[in-house]
Design a protein around this motif. Structure first.
Motif, PDB file in Angstrom:
ATOM      1  N   TYR A 125       0.842  -1.200   0.000  1.00 52.38           N
ATOM      2  CA  TYR A 125       0.000   0.000   0.000  1.00 52.38           C
ATOM      3  C   TYR A 125       0.878   1.250   0.000  1.00 52.38           C
ATOM      4  O   TYR A 125       2.095   1.169   0.228  1.00 52.38           O
ATOM      5  CB  TYR A 125      -0.936  -0.004   1.211  1.00 52.38           C
ATOM      6  CG  TYR A 125      -2.170  -0.872   0.996  1.00 52.38           C
ATOM      7  CD1 TYR A 125      -3.454  -0.330   1.007  1.00 52.38           C
ATOM      8  CD2 TYR A 125      -2.056  -2.240   0.760  1.00 52.38           C
ATOM      9  CE1 TYR A 125      -4.580  -1.117   0.783  1.00 52.38           C
ATOM     10  CE2 TYR A 125      -3.171  -3.031   0.536  1.00 52.38           C
ATOM     11  CZ  TYR A 125      -4.428  -2.461   0.554  1.00 52.38           C
ATOM     12  OH  TYR A 125      -5.535  -3.232   0.315  1.00 52.38           O
ATOM     13  N   TYR A 154      -9.920  11.044   5.459  1.00 52.54           N
ATOM     14  CA  TYR A 154      -9.199   9.977   4.769  1.00 52.54           C
ATOM     15  C   TYR A 154     -10.195   8.990   4.178  1.00 52.54           C
ATOM     16  O   TYR A 154     -11.289   8.798   4.703  1.00 52.54           O
ATOM     17  CB  TYR A 154      -8.221   9.258   5.708  1.00 52.54           C
ATOM     18  CG  TYR A 154      -8.863   8.526   6.866  1.00 52.54           C
ATOM     19  CD1 TYR A 154      -9.186   7.177   6.782  1.00 52.54           C
ATOM     20  CD2 TYR A 154      -9.129   9.196   8.068  1.00 52.54           C
ATOM     21  CE1 TYR A 154      -9.763   6.501   7.849  1.00 52.54           C
ATOM     22  CE2 TYR A 154      -9.713   8.525   9.137  1.00 52.54           C
ATOM     23  CZ  TYR A 154     -10.023   7.188   9.030  1.00 52.54           C
ATOM     24  OH  TYR A 154     -10.598   6.525  10.082  1.00 52.54           O
ATOM     25  N   THR A 156     -11.489   5.203   2.833  1.00 55.02           N
ATOM     26  CA  THR A 156     -11.354   3.752   3.008  1.00 55.02           C
ATOM     27  C   THR A 156     -12.403   3.085   2.116  1.00 55.02           C
ATOM     28  O   THR A 156     -13.244   3.762   1.525  1.00 55.02           O
ATOM     29  CB  THR A 156     -11.592   3.296   4.464  1.00 55.02           C
ATOM     30  OG1 THR A 156     -12.999   3.309   4.743  1.00 55.02           O
ATOM     31  CG2 THR A 156     -10.862   4.182   5.451  1.00 55.02           C
ATOM     32  N   THR A 157     -12.359   1.787   2.063  1.00 54.91           N
ATOM     33  CA  THR A 157     -13.387   1.051   1.309  1.00 54.91           C
ATOM     34  C   THR A 157     -14.283   0.259   2.261  1.00 54.91           C
ATOM     35  O   THR A 157     -14.794  -0.794   1.918  1.00 54.91           O
ATOM     36  CB  THR A 157     -12.755   0.129   0.257  1.00 54.91           C
ATOM     37  OG1 THR A 157     -11.829  -0.757   0.892  1.00 54.91           O
ATOM     38  CG2 THR A 157     -12.011   0.941  -0.788  1.00 54.91           C
ATOM     39  N   GLN A 163      -7.676  -0.564   3.733  1.00 54.69           N
ATOM     40  CA  GLN A 163      -7.443   0.879   3.830  1.00 54.69           C
ATOM     41  C   GLN A 163      -7.741   1.388   5.235  1.00 54.69           C
ATOM     42  O   GLN A 163      -7.000   2.212   5.782  1.00 54.69           O
ATOM     43  CB  GLN A 163      -8.315   1.628   2.805  1.00 54.69           C
ATOM     44  CG  GLN A 163      -7.910   1.424   1.365  1.00 54.69           C
ATOM     45  CD  GLN A 163      -8.595   0.235   0.727  1.00 54.69           C
ATOM     46  OE1 GLN A 163      -9.110  -0.657   1.415  1.00 54.69           O
ATOM     47  NE2 GLN A 163      -8.619   0.196  -0.593  1.00 54.69           N
ATOM     48  N   GLN A 164      -8.830   0.883   5.822  1.00 54.72           N
ATOM     49  CA  GLN A 164      -9.170   1.296   7.179  1.00 54.72           C
ATOM     50  C   GLN A 164      -8.140   0.798   8.188  1.00 54.72           C
ATOM     51  O   GLN A 164      -7.693   1.529   9.075  1.00 54.72           O
ATOM     52  CB  GLN A 164     -10.558   0.786   7.560  1.00 54.72           C
ATOM     53  CG  GLN A 164     -11.027   1.311   8.922  1.00 54.72           C
ATOM     54  CD  GLN A 164     -12.280   0.611   9.412  1.00 54.72           C
ATOM     55  OE1 GLN A 164     -12.260  -0.592   9.663  1.00 54.72           O
ATOM     56  NE2 GLN A 164     -13.359   1.358   9.551  1.00 54.72           N
ATOM     57  N   THR A 167      -4.928   2.742   8.036  1.00 54.88           N
ATOM     58  CA  THR A 167      -5.051   4.078   8.620  1.00 54.88           C
ATOM     59  C   THR A 167      -5.151   4.006  10.136  1.00 54.88           C
ATOM     60  O   THR A 167      -4.600   4.858  10.843  1.00 54.88           O
ATOM     61  CB  THR A 167      -6.268   4.823   8.030  1.00 54.88           C
ATOM     62  OG1 THR A 167      -6.214   4.762   6.603  1.00 54.88           O
ATOM     63  CG2 THR A 167      -6.256   6.284   8.448  1.00 54.88           C
ATOM     64  N   SER A 187     -11.651   1.405  -4.376  1.00 55.72           N
ATOM     65  CA  SER A 187     -10.604   2.393  -4.616  1.00 55.72           C
ATOM     66  C   SER A 187     -10.955   3.324  -5.771  1.00 55.72           C
ATOM     67  O   SER A 187     -10.772   4.543  -5.690  1.00 55.72           O
ATOM     68  CB  SER A 187      -9.272   1.691  -4.908  1.00 55.72           C
ATOM     69  OG  SER A 187      -8.802   1.016  -3.769  1.00 55.72           O
ATOM     70  N   MET A 202      -5.185   9.094   1.507  1.00 52.68           N
ATOM     71  CA  MET A 202      -5.665   7.715   1.491  1.00 52.68           C
ATOM     72  C   MET A 202      -4.452   6.798   1.527  1.00 52.68           C
ATOM     73  O   MET A 202      -3.379   7.133   0.995  1.00 52.68           O
ATOM     74  CB  MET A 202      -6.492   7.451   0.238  1.00 52.68           C
ATOM     75  CG  MET A 202      -7.274   6.138   0.259  1.00 52.68           C
ATOM     76  SD  MET A 202      -8.494   6.102  -1.090  1.00 52.68           S
ATOM     77  CE  MET A 202      -9.279   4.510  -0.775  1.00 52.68           C
ATOM     78  N   ASP A 204      -3.770   3.357   0.075  1.00 56.07           N
ATOM     79  CA  ASP A 204      -4.455   2.546  -0.920  1.00 56.07           C
ATOM     80  C   ASP A 204      -3.464   1.587  -1.575  1.00 56.07           C
ATOM     81  O   ASP A 204      -2.250   1.816  -1.521  1.00 56.07           O
ATOM     82  CB  ASP A 204      -5.071   3.478  -1.972  1.00 56.07           C
ATOM     83  CG  ASP A 204      -6.330   2.903  -2.602  1.00 56.07           C
ATOM     84  OD1 ASP A 204      -7.070   2.188  -1.908  1.00 56.07           O
ATOM     85  OD2 ASP A 204      -6.581   3.188  -3.780  1.00 56.07           O
TER      86      ASP A 204
END
Length: 319
Positions: A125, A154, A156-157, A163-164, A167, A187, A202, A204
């Protein structure tokens, strides 16, 4: 008496021979790999690429079947309930470690109902911001966040998405204060807002962001892995950029139903180790923004347990 003994022996030998003939070497028919996501994503692409190679190695067709839904648990449940004979497999992702933490109604037991075969890949990522944002390094993102308390967003998916998690790990390692999460369906759905600077940053998949980074609409601040990525050697790691110990990558791996014979798992593992170790596959994975990664079944099982422990500790204590 001797005639009876010889007759019984002959019957036993014929029975053993018939049984041996009935036990065809694996595989004796096509193998199915269930992919618990829609077509086109990393898991799907990996399954199709490995499926082609496995078909050649096993001498039988390998069929890919997409069964998306419910954070990948729909497809996983299909494999959990399949006959444990090595003919139905699962190309899974990191959700295998996350779902038991976030979902109370899983129709399977992640540990008991699956047999790890091998890791297949890692997904690096990257921290990205809009090229319109006057932020060029991770240190500058820290300063921007401190200068704009409560205004940092920010992407996320969704809940439990990589992504979450990336972060949350980032927030745990820093002290940037409150940030607002904006969830997207994927994304590609987040990128327009990110590019136009409607969200601040982000974390990603590098594979998803690479075209925008190369095109100049997104700026890469740091990769999440401990080593720099060969496709973007100028982009520092998060550790180099000021987050000690930060290490994040999503992953994928192949599972069989629990109770699958160990000799079948060993055969599949052996073929995968050879395939994933080939220069051709390593290069094709690299071109997709992935890192080819094989393991033994025991290593994969231990890795899954460690991932479940790691994310449970983080998700139970969300910052």
């Amino acid at each position: 008496m001797l005639k009876n003994i010889l007759g019984s022996l002959l019957v036993a030998l014929l029975g053993a021979a018939a049984a041996a003939l009935g036990q065809s070497p694996y595989p004796a028919k096509p193998v199915k790999i269930v992919v618990p996501v829609t077509t086109g994503g990393p898991s799907d692409l990996v399954a199709r690429l490995l499926g082609d190679k496995l078909s050649a190695a096993l001498g039988k067709p390998v069929i890919i079947e997409n069964r998306p839904g419910a954070s990948q648990s729909v497809g996983a449940a299909v494999v959990a309930k399949a006959d444990p004979d090595g003919y139905t497999l699962l190309q899974a992702a990191a959700n295998m470690a996350i779902n038991p933490i976030l979902m109370n109604d899983l129709p399977y037991d992640t540990v008991k109902d699956f047999m790890p075969v091998s890791l297949t890949h890692l997904t690096p990522y990257v921290f990205v911001v809009s090229a319109q944002l006057p932020v060029n390094t991770l240190a500058e993102l820290f300063k921007h966040a401190r200068d704009n308390p409560g205004r940092i967003t920010y992407g996320t998916t969704g809940q439990g998405s990589p992504q979450q998690l990336a972060t949350l790990l980032f927030a745990q390692a820093t002290s940037l204060g409150e940030m607002t999460e904006v969830q997207y369906k994927g994304s590609s759905a987040a990128h327009p807002d990110l590019i136009s600077n409607r969200i601040t940053f982000m974390i990603d998949p590098l594979a998803a962001c690479a075209p925008h980074i190369k095109g100049g609409s997104l700026r890469a601040l740091a990769v999440t892995t401990p080593a720099r990525n060969p496709s973007f050697p100028a982009v520092p790691t998060a550790i180099e950029a000021g987050i000690p110990g930060y290490d994040f990558a999503s992953w994928g791996g192949l599972f069989a139903p629990g109770g699958t014979p160990r000799e079948v798992v060993a055969r599949l593992n052996g073929e995968l180790v050879k395939i994933l170790g080939s220069e051709e596959i390593r290069k094709r994975f690299e071109d997709m923004g992935l890192v080819a990664k094989a393991s033994t079944p025991d290593e994969f099982g231990a890795f899954l347990q460690s991932e479940m422990t790691r994310w449970k500790a983080l998700l139970v204590k969300k910052p």
